[in-house]
Design a protein around this motif. Structure first.
Motif, PDB file in Angstrom:
ATOM      1  N   THR A  50       0.533  -1.580  -0.300  1.00 30.70           N
ATOM      2  CA  THR A  50      -0.108   0.224   0.107  1.00 30.70           C
ATOM      3  C   THR A  50       0.799   1.173   0.421  1.00 30.70           C
ATOM      4  O   THR A  50       0.865   2.553  -0.529  1.00 30.70           O
ATOM      5  N   LYS A  53       1.849   1.845  -3.418  1.00 32.12           N
ATOM      6  CA  LYS A  53       0.936   2.145  -4.810  1.00 32.12           C
ATOM      7  C   LYS A  53       0.016   3.353  -4.637  1.00 32.12           C
ATOM      8  O   LYS A  53      -1.403   3.920  -4.782  1.00 32.12           O
ATOM      9  N   ALA A  54      -0.265   3.623  -3.004  1.00 27.93           N
ATOM     10  CA  ALA A  54      -1.148   4.949  -2.732  1.00 27.93           C
ATOM     11  C   ALA A  54      -0.096   5.892  -1.912  1.00 27.93           C
ATOM     12  O   ALA A  54       0.906   5.353  -1.304  1.00 27.93           O
ATOM     13  N   HIS A  55      -1.184   6.845  -0.825  1.00 30.58           N
ATOM     14  CA  HIS A  55      -0.904   8.256   0.020  1.00 30.58           C
ATOM     15  C   HIS A  55      -1.234   7.330   1.040  1.00 30.58           C
ATOM     16  O   HIS A  55      -2.104   7.800   1.354  1.00 30.58           O
ATOM     17  N   SER A  72      -5.804   8.066  -3.157  1.00 30.94           N
ATOM     18  CA  SER A  72      -4.985   7.570  -4.404  1.00 30.94           C
ATOM     19  C   SER A  72      -4.923   8.929  -5.473  1.00 30.94           C
ATOM     20  O   SER A  72      -6.144   9.575  -4.947  1.00 30.94           O
TER      21      SER A  72
END
Length: 140
Positions: A50, A53-55, A72
């Protein structure tokens, strides 16, 4: 509390996991027909994935993680809508002992800034209709 908002790092896992367990417990109380309690969810591998791929932003009081928001950023292009750029909030959690102290507002302010910085047209999120505390926060 002396809260700072910063990007999450791998070393925050224990604090983030604690908040995610609290979130699951809360959702289970609201919708036991949908959410089941499990300590096996959100393992370290999922957390690291996570992070890549995400903030994820955390609210930290010294070394104690008291809140988090994950989001995101992306562009939506579909035949049925005009293209737009959005920030999608996936999770917002504040430690049960730190609620009503402005932590969620600080986290959402950081999301608003990220939306501006990334030229997003809007911020979107989903909230359970039974989660009245969250709904009141989002109305601000």
């Amino acid at each position: 509390m002396d809260i700072i908002i910063r990007s999450a790092v791998k070393e925050d896992y224990a604090g983030v996991k604690k908040l995610m367990v609290q979130s699951l417990q809360h959702h289970n109380e609201l919708r036991p027909d949908t959410y089941r309690l499990s300590e096996e969810f959100f393992g370290i591998e999922e957390y690291v994935e996570t992070l890549e791929k995400a903030h994820i932003l955390v609210a930290a009081d010294k070394n104690n993680i008291v809140g988090l928001v994950s989001y995101s950023i992306g562009e939506i292009k579909a035949a049925s809508v005009y293209p737009f750029r959005r920030v999608m909030v996936d999770e917002l959690v504040v430690d049960i002992n730190c609620r009503r102290a402005g932590v969620a507002t600080m986290l959402m302010d950081a999301v608003h800034q990220a939306a501006k910085d990334n030229k997003a047209d809007r911020i979107q999120l989903f909230v359970n209709a039974l989660n009245t505390g969250a709904i009141e926060l989002y109305k601000k």
